[in-house]
Design a protein around this motif. Structure first.
Motif, short mmCIF file in Angstrom:
data_model
loop_
_atom_site.label_atom_id
_atom_site.label_comp_id
_atom_site.label_asym_id
_atom_site.label_seq_id
_atom_site.Cartn_x
_atom_site.Cartn_y
_atom_site.Cartn_z
N ASP A 81 7.50 16.69 -9.02
CA ASP A 81 8.73 16.91 -9.77
C ASP A 81 9.93 16.35 -9.02
OD1 ASP A 81 8.97 18.59 -7.68
OD2 ASP A 81 9.73 20.29 -8.86
N ALA A 82 9.70 15.29 -8.20
CA ALA A 82 10.77 14.76 -7.35
C ALA A 82 11.89 14.17 -8.21
CB ALA A 82 10.22 13.69 -6.42
N THR A 83 13.14 14.41 -7.77
CA THR A 83 14.30 13.79 -8.38
C THR A 83 15.13 13.16 -7.28
OG1 THR A 83 15.62 15.79 -8.16
CG2 THR A 83 14.39 15.51 -10.23
N ILE A 84 16.18 12.40 -7.69
CA ILE A 84 17.05 11.81 -6.69
C ILE A 84 17.68 12.91 -5.84
CG2 ILE A 84 19.24 10.55 -6.39
CD1 ILE A 84 17.28 8.60 -7.22
N GLY A 85 18.06 14.00 -6.50
CA GLY A 85 18.70 15.11 -5.79
C GLY A 85 17.73 15.80 -4.85
N ASP A 86 16.46 15.89 -5.23
CA ASP A 86 15.48 16.61 -4.42
C ASP A 86 14.22 15.76 -4.32
OD1 ASP A 86 13.75 18.33 -3.19
OD2 ASP A 86 13.37 19.52 -5.00
N PRO A 87 14.24 14.73 -3.49
CA PRO A 87 13.13 13.77 -3.47
C PRO A 87 11.89 14.26 -2.73
CG PRO A 87 14.86 13.08 -1.96
CD PRO A 87 15.28 14.42 -2.50
N SER A 88 11.83 15.53 -2.38
CA SER A 88 10.65 15.98 -1.63
C SER A 88 9.44 16.08 -2.56
CB SER A 88 10.94 17.35 -1.01
OG SER A 88 11.20 18.27 -2.05
N LEU A 89 8.26 15.84 -1.96
CA LEU A 89 7.03 15.84 -2.76
C LEU A 89 6.36 17.20 -2.67
CD1 LEU A 89 5.71 12.36 -1.60
CD2 LEU A 89 6.51 12.93 -3.90
N GLY A 123 0.81 -1.22 0.00
CA GLY A 123 0.00 0.00 0.00
C GLY A 123 0.84 1.26 0.00
N PHE A 124 1.78 1.37 0.94
CA PHE A 124 2.57 2.58 1.06
C PHE A 124 3.41 2.85 -0.19
CE2 PHE A 124 6.56 4.67 2.38
CZ PHE A 124 6.03 5.92 2.65
N PRO A 125 4.18 1.86 -0.71
CA PRO A 125 4.95 2.13 -1.93
C PRO A 125 4.07 2.53 -3.11
CG PRO A 125 5.67 0.11 -0.90
CD PRO A 125 4.44 0.53 -0.19
N PHE A 126 2.88 1.92 -3.15
CA PHE A 126 1.98 2.21 -4.26
C PHE A 126 1.51 3.67 -4.21
CE2 PHE A 126 -2.37 2.06 -6.08
CZ PHE A 126 -1.98 1.82 -7.38
N ILE A 127 1.07 4.08 -3.01
CA ILE A 127 0.64 5.48 -2.83
C ILE A 127 1.81 6.40 -3.14
CG2 ILE A 127 -0.28 7.16 -1.19
CD1 ILE A 127 -2.29 4.99 -1.73
N LEU A 128 3.00 6.02 -2.66
CA LEU A 128 4.19 6.83 -2.86
C LEU A 128 4.49 6.97 -4.36
CD1 LEU A 128 6.47 8.34 -1.42
CD2 LEU A 128 7.82 6.23 -1.54
N ALA A 129 4.32 5.85 -5.09
CA ALA A 129 4.58 5.89 -6.53
C ALA A 129 3.62 6.84 -7.22
CB ALA A 129 4.47 4.49 -7.13
N ILE A 130 2.35 6.80 -6.81
CA ILE A 130 1.38 7.72 -7.41
C ILE A 130 1.77 9.16 -7.10
CG2 ILE A 130 -1.03 8.51 -7.31
CD1 ILE A 130 -1.85 5.60 -6.90
N SER A 169 18.82 7.94 -14.13
CA SER A 169 18.84 9.33 -14.55
C SER A 169 18.31 10.25 -13.46
CB SER A 169 17.98 9.54 -15.81
OG SER A 169 18.08 8.44 -16.66
N GLY A 170 17.80 9.68 -12.40
CA GLY A 170 17.44 10.50 -11.25
C GLY A 170 16.07 11.13 -11.32
N SER A 171 15.29 10.91 -12.38
CA SER A 171 13.98 11.55 -12.45
C SER A 171 12.92 10.64 -11.83
CB SER A 171 13.64 11.85 -13.91
OG SER A 171 12.31 12.33 -13.98
N LEU A 172 12.77 10.75 -10.52
CA LEU A 172 11.84 9.86 -9.81
C LEU A 172 10.42 9.99 -10.35
CD1 LEU A 172 13.01 10.20 -6.10
CD2 LEU A 172 13.20 8.21 -7.59
N GLY A 173 10.03 11.22 -10.68
CA GLY A 173 8.68 11.46 -11.16
C GLY A 173 8.40 10.70 -12.46
#
Lengths: 323, 352
Positions: free
Chosen positions: A61-69, A48-55, A289-293
């Motif tokens: 615009d989260a990236t590896i460098g700035d993973p804040s939502l 549940g949590f990873p799924f919500i997090l993925a959505i 490539s670091g583009s989490l989004g």
């Protein structure tokens, strides 16, 4: 009346801690939550949590460098992803590899279950060897395939050369190597073969369970009624297997479409993006490539389709008449 | 109408003789029952006839021609299993048509056959249903229709009534007999239920441990059992079997064990017993009296138990615990060889 001669049994109410615990556990409401608790926690924490997090990630615009939502970007990640050619190749390959693997798996699993219904010499050894691909870790299996399909030292090539099918003046061309993993369509075919090899044990076990639940008298009746091997297979066996074939398709296709280990080790999506698949592309985009989004957007892309397909498949499996 | 012949038929599974040298010939259009306890080999015979198994030795002939080596799909033998083995994913119509489709009967010929058998069995209204939605009796009729539709030379039944409710079983039995009489197809009917066999069959073959013990009409089996096994197996309760000496056993049906006071032939009895009545059972149409023999038989280690059947019309003139004189006439007593189990000619071993 002599009922008075039987002394009523006194029930002393025990007051110890264990006794009280025991009484609490006798109550269904308490026991249900105690039993279900771990599973519910596990699902919340690891599904549940990873799924919500993925959505959430796919809409930010989260990236590896700035993973804040902290910034909501709507469907911008999905739009960006769909502008890349690699995404469409990966989508096509994912669907193609899954469909081709399922097609082969259905035929092979049905054939294998027909074989395993009968007893023959060495059946136990056969069963052990048969289950091995499933017991092997993906990476180890992939490395074995890497060697089998190696551009220089492939034993498959060697056998083909020895058979005169490969090499100068042979039907498969003048070279002594096929370079399976270096050519687009051979690469995809190699991935299909490796996936089928790995999933066949699971698919066979599901189909075999269904096959063994068909009463033997039904087959005898069909033989007496005048049916030959293929008529029995297609008119009696496969209709009875149908619900479990759907389950087998569902399980193996979800496992294949979500799996990136084989691609990562065998082809890395090469040449170019010719053998790229969605999960590996999501990993490359999101982590490498670091583009989490964008990575999350790629990973989630198929989710609605798979969900609908899974629900429809399960309903079809449940609705089929008694097997 | 065909004649089925089994010639020295044997089937061995490892060391077990499931069928052991059975010789049997059906009449033309006969309803022949194979009766035996479970594990007697009767189902194996049926599977051999249908072609589902190959015999170890011996031969199976239909109308004088050996069918060995012909696979079941090419033998024109129809079979109805105990479970009916209907195809659950097909409609009743497709179930019945399956043997025609499998045998590649041309399409225009199928519909008339379907109409004919479904009318004969009264299942025209069920054709579009799934077998799983039918009652046991309806399932049986569909299974019969499927077996009939291709005009088989031979019909083989494997306990077709035992999965029906007891209430409709006797009705289904009558319908089966009627179906046989109407079609005239030779039927092989395998059962462990002697009531079924006695009530239904033209002749009965009694089999035990793979061996054929006797073939005869229900009346012959009941009145003149060929050996001790048939005597002890056919009839409920079975024959009273009383050891007379080292060589002889006397057999007497419970209804032939009569009170001396009511017996007709005065004086000259084959058996004349003093019996203590232990128990009396009232069964509606009859009384059963269970007793212990006191005298009238040679001294034995164990006292012999006997059962007498009395009509329920009158109250028995004795009650539990009474000691009464029961007799059996020469006409009613059957004699058996104690060592071989076979019947002995009458009047050989009279009791002193």
């Amino acid at each position: 009346m002599n009922s008075s001669t039987i002394a009523p049994v006194e029930h002393a109410r025990e007051e110890g801690l264990l006794a009280r615990l025991g009484r609490a556990l006798d109550r269904p409401q308490v026991l249900v939550w105690l039993m279900l608790g771990p599973a519910v926690l596990y699902i919340i924490a690891f599904v549940g949590f990873p799924f919500i997090l993925a959505i959430a990630l796919s809409l930010s615009d989260a990236t590896i460098g700035d993973p804040s939502l902290d910034r909501y970007v709507g469907l911008a990640n999905f739009a960006a992803v769909m502008r890349q050619d690699a995404f469409w190749i990966a989508l096509r390959n994912s669907l193609l590899i899954t469909a081709a693997s399922i097609g082969l798996l259905l035929v092979l699993a049905t054939a294998a279950s027909e074989l395993l219904v009968y007893s023959f010499r060495g059946k136990r050894l056969f069963q052990v060897l048969f289950i091995l691909p499933w017991a092997m870790p993906v990476s180890l299996a992939a490395i074995a395939w890497l060697w089998l399909l190696d551009s220089q030292f492939s034993p498959v090539d060697w056998v083909l050369v020895q058979l005169g099918l490969l090499g100068p003046g042979s039907p498969l061309g003048p070279f002594s190597h096929l370079y399976y993993l270096g050519r687009p369509w051979l690469g995809i075919a190699s991935l299909v073969v490796a996936d089928v090899w790995r999933m066949l044990p699971l698919a066979t076990i599901i189909v075999l369970a269904a096959r063994l639940s068909i009463p033997e008298e039904r087959f005898q009746q069909a033989r007496i009624d005048g049916a030959g091997f293929f008529r029995i297979l297609f008119r009696i066996t496969i209709p009875a297997l149908r619900p479990m074939l759907i389950v087998a398709i569902l399980f193996t296709s979800l496992l294949i479409i979500g799996e990136m280990g084989m691609v990562e080790i065998l082809t890395r999506g090469a040449p170019g993006h010719a053998t790229q698949v969605l999960p590996y592309w999501a990993y490359l985009k999101g982590i490498q490539s670091g583009s989490l989004g964008q990575g999350a957007a790629i990973a989630l892309f198929l989710f609605p389709f798979l969900l609908v397909a899974a629900v429809l498949a399960l309903r079809a499996a449940y609705r089929s008449p008694e097997a | 109408m065909s004649v089925l012949t089994l010639r020295a038929l044997s089937k061995r599974y490892g060391r077990i003789h499931a069928v052991d040298g059975v010789n049997l010939t059906s009449g033309e259009g006969e309803l022949l029952a194979i009766l035996g306890p479970s594990g007697s080999g009767k189902s194996t015979i049926m599977r051999l006839v249908a072609g589902l198994e190959m015999p170890t030795s011996g031969d199976i002939l239909i109308d004088g021609k050996s069918v060995l080596g012909i696979p079941p799909k090419d033998r024109n033998v129809a079979m109805v299993f105990q479970s009916f083995a209907l195809y659950p994913h097909m409609s009743v119509r497709d179930n019945i048509l399956f043997p025609l489709v499998a045998r590649k009967v041309p399409k225009p010929l199928r519909q008339p056959k379907l109409d004919q058998v479904s009318r004969m069995l009264g299942i025209e209204d069920l054709l579009d249903r799934r077998p799983t939605r039918l009652s046991g009796g309806q399932q049986q009729k569909v299974a019969l229709a499927r077996a009939l539709v291709r005009d088989p030379e031979l019909f083989v039944f494997d306990e077709p009534l035992s999965s029906l409710d007891a209430k409709i079983r006797s009705q289904a039995r009558a319908e089966l007999r009627e179906l046989h009489d109407r079609t005239g197809i030779t039927m092989l009917y395998v059962t462990h239920d002697q009531i079924e066999a006695l009530g239904l069959a033209d002749r009965i073959a009694v089999i035990n441990q793979g061996r054929l013990h006797q073939v005869g009409t229900p009346r012959e089996l009941y009145m003149d059992p060929a050996d001790l096994f048939v005597a002890g197996f056919v009839g409920t309760p079975p024959m009273n079997l009383l050891p007379i000496d080292d060589d002889t056993i006397a057999g007497l049906r419970p209804e032939h064990l009569r009170l001396a006071s009511t017996a007709s032939a005065a004086g000259d009895y084959a058996l004349d017993l003093e019996v203590t009545v232990n128990q009396l059972e009232y069964l509606g149409s009859e009384w059963l009296a269970y007793g212990t023999v006191h005298s009238g038989l040679p001294e034995q280690g164990e006292p012999q138990q006997v059962i007498a059947r009395l009509p329920a019309g009158t109250e028995p003139p004795f009650s539990t615990g009474d000691r009464c004189r029961f007799v059996g006439t020469h006409q009613d007593v059957r004699w058996f060889d104690r060592n071989t189990g076979k019947r002995k000619p009458a009047a050989v071993g009279a009791v002193a």
